[in-house]
Design an enzyme around this catalytic site. Structure first.
Site, PDB file in Angstrom:
ATOM      1  N   SER A  12       0.967  -1.304   0.050  1.00 51.88           N
ATOM      2  CA  SER A  12       0.001  -0.029  -0.102  1.00 51.88           C
ATOM      3  C   SER A  12       0.878   1.318   0.193  1.00 51.88           C
ATOM      4  O   SER A  12       1.637   1.298   0.800  1.00 51.88           O
ATOM      5  CB  SER A  12      -0.871  -0.104   1.200  1.00 51.88           C
ATOM      6  OG  SER A  12      -1.299   1.408   1.296  1.00 51.88           O
ATOM      7  N   HIS A  37      -1.166  -1.220  -4.265  1.00 49.54           N
ATOM      8  CA  HIS A  37      -2.540  -1.005  -3.689  1.00 49.54           C
ATOM      9  C   HIS A  37      -2.658   0.640  -3.415  1.00 49.54           C
ATOM     10  O   HIS A  37      -1.485   1.193  -2.845  1.00 49.54           O
ATOM     11  CB  HIS A  37      -2.708  -1.788  -2.384  1.00 49.54           C
ATOM     12  CG  HIS A  37      -3.897  -1.684  -1.473  1.00 49.54           C
ATOM     13  ND1 HIS A  37      -5.086  -2.486  -1.948  1.00 49.54           N
ATOM     14  CD2 HIS A  37      -4.397  -0.726  -0.503  1.00 49.54           C
ATOM     15  CE1 HIS A  37      -6.216  -1.951  -1.065  1.00 49.54           C
ATOM     16  NE2 HIS A  37      -5.663  -1.170  -0.152  1.00 49.54           N
ATOM     17  N   MET A  41      -8.540   8.178   0.283  1.00 51.04           N
ATOM     18  CA  MET A  41      -9.471   8.594   1.489  1.00 51.04           C
ATOM     19  C   MET A  41     -10.048   9.909   1.488  1.00 51.04           C
ATOM     20  O   MET A  41      -9.414  10.956   0.951  1.00 51.04           O
ATOM     21  CB  MET A  41      -8.492   8.503   2.712  1.00 51.04           C
ATOM     22  CG  MET A  41      -8.042   7.210   2.770  1.00 51.04           C
ATOM     23  SD  MET A  41      -7.163   7.123   4.358  1.00 51.04           S
ATOM     24  CE  MET A  41      -6.536   5.557   4.296  1.00 51.04           C
ATOM     25  N   HIS A  70      -8.363   1.534  -3.738  1.00 53.25           N
ATOM     26  CA  HIS A  70      -9.216   1.068  -2.709  1.00 53.25           C
ATOM     27  C   HIS A  70     -10.144   2.260  -2.277  1.00 53.25           C
ATOM     28  O   HIS A  70      -9.275   3.327  -1.817  1.00 53.25           O
ATOM     29  CB  HIS A  70      -8.604   0.286  -1.633  1.00 53.25           C
ATOM     30  CG  HIS A  70      -9.278   0.294  -0.322  1.00 53.25           C
ATOM     31  ND1 HIS A  70      -8.670  -0.002   0.856  1.00 53.25           N
ATOM     32  CD2 HIS A  70     -10.573   0.106  -0.109  1.00 53.25           C
ATOM     33  CE1 HIS A  70      -9.450  -0.388   1.611  1.00 53.25           C
ATOM     34  NE2 HIS A  70     -10.526   0.130   1.073  1.00 53.25           N
ATOM     35  N   MET A  72     -12.051   4.532  -0.046  1.00 56.30           N
ATOM     36  CA  MET A  72     -12.787   4.900   1.253  1.00 56.30           C
ATOM     37  C   MET A  72     -13.229   6.089   1.072  1.00 56.30           C
ATOM     38  O   MET A  72     -12.848   7.033   1.751  1.00 56.30           O
ATOM     39  CB  MET A  72     -11.707   4.776   2.273  1.00 56.30           C
ATOM     40  CG  MET A  72     -10.967   3.469   2.428  1.00 56.30           C
ATOM     41  SD  MET A  72      -9.622   3.233   3.319  1.00 56.30           S
ATOM     42  CE  MET A  72      -8.503   3.179   2.025  1.00 56.30           C
ATOM     43  N   MET A 141     -11.415  -5.917   5.609  1.00 55.07           N
ATOM     44  CA  MET A 141     -10.500  -4.900   6.362  1.00 55.07           C
ATOM     45  C   MET A 141     -10.035  -5.618   7.765  1.00 55.07           C
ATOM     46  O   MET A 141     -11.067  -6.249   8.589  1.00 55.07           O
ATOM     47  CB  MET A 141     -11.385  -3.614   6.678  1.00 55.07           C
ATOM     48  CG  MET A 141     -11.664  -2.706   5.552  1.00 55.07           C
ATOM     49  SD  MET A 141     -10.200  -2.468   4.580  1.00 55.07           S
ATOM     50  CE  MET A 141      -9.065  -1.380   5.813  1.00 55.07           C
ATOM     51  N   ASP A 177      -6.610  -6.496   4.034  1.00 55.60           N
ATOM     52  CA  ASP A 177      -6.140  -5.071   4.359  1.00 55.60           C
ATOM     53  C   ASP A 177      -6.123  -4.529   5.911  1.00 55.60           C
ATOM     54  O   ASP A 177      -7.227  -4.366   6.430  1.00 55.60           O
ATOM     55  CB  ASP A 177      -6.817  -4.089   3.276  1.00 55.60           C
ATOM     56  CG  ASP A 177      -6.292  -2.761   3.197  1.00 55.60           C
ATOM     57  OD1 ASP A 177      -5.019  -2.552   3.767  1.00 55.60           O
ATOM     58  OD2 ASP A 177      -6.985  -1.984   2.528  1.00 55.60           O
TER      59      ASP A 177
END
Ligand code: DX5
Ligand code: ZN
Length: 230
Positions: A12, A37, A41, A70, A72, A141, A177
């Site tokens: 990540s 990754h 956010m 990803h 979020m 998660m 993750d």
């Protein structure tokens, strides 16, 4: 993207040098990363802000393999096309991000990306049951999303086992993750996971000028995960 259940390590870049994403992506791939990754956010769905589609588009030419985005963020639907256009191979949205997750998954596939669904630690495995034909990846998660470097939540291992049983022979990746390191990797690999996201455990101690450390860290996680079947 071809499908297999071999262990894949997905560093990540949340733990990378934010002023040097291009070189960081190149360094982790050269050191054995399978996927990259990318944690997006919004300061609303999670209590932290990172970056958006423009940054993803900027780093895309520096990634040869899979760019695993990803999200979020909430709402998510208005931004799917932008992340697909930025070159995401996988776009993962959270089941908790809005009331219309089925529509979200349809939109991700319609935009030409593989569709991922992420489950927060408080969300049961059964949440994906009506969605099994809509998804290419489920992301479990193992921390509450928002920050790197948090402690792995062990209660999620049972959820991974439940998801593995639910998925059966379907070509759906199980991604983990949060808090993945050589200690926790074998636990989730044994439970059925194949994509291991790791931020702090990959980047710790290394840099773009000292990238061999990334390679050693990736190797240690992979060896620990694969040791399960050795
Ligand atoms: C958490 C992010 C993770 C995070 C993992 O909100 O989605 O990808 O960067 O970091 P580590 O491996 O440090 O827990
Ligand atoms: Zn993530």
């Amino acid at each position: 993207m071809t499908f297999d259940r071999k262990i894949k390590i997905a560093p990540s870049i949340l733990s990378a040098d934010f002023a040097n994403f291009g070189a960081e992506c190149e360094a982790i791939e050269a050191q054995g990363a399978d996927w990259v990754h990318v944690d997006v956010m919004d300061g609303h769905f999670v209590p932290n802000i990172t970056f958006g589609p423009a940054t993803c588009a900027a780093i895309r030419p520096h990634i040869k393999g899979v760019m695993d985005v990803h999200l979020m963020i909430a709402p998510v639907d208005p931004y799917i096309e932008a992340f697909a256009k930025a070159g995401a191979d996988v776009i993962t949205a959270h089941v908790e991000a809005g009331p219309h997750v089925h529509r979200t998954l349809q939109a991700i596939r319609a935009a030409g990306a593989k569709a991922g669904i992420a489950l927060n630690p408080g969300t049961p495995a059964s949440a994906i049951e009506p969605l099994l034909d809509m998804i290419d990846l489920v992301c479990v998660m193992t921390v509450n999303p928002g920050f790197g470097g948090q402690k792995f939540i062990h209660s999620q291992i049972k959820k991974v086992e439940q998801l593995r049983a639910l998925i059966g022979e379907r070509p759906i990746h199980i991604e983990i993750d949060g808090g993945v390191d050589p200690t926790t990797a074998p636990l989730v690999a044994k439970a059925g996971a194949d994509v291991l996201v790791a931020g702090s455990a990959v980047f710790k101690g290394g840099s773009v000028t000292n990238p061999n450390v990334y390679g050693d860290n990736i190797k240690a996680i992979r060896a620990a995960a694969q040791g399960v079947w050795a």
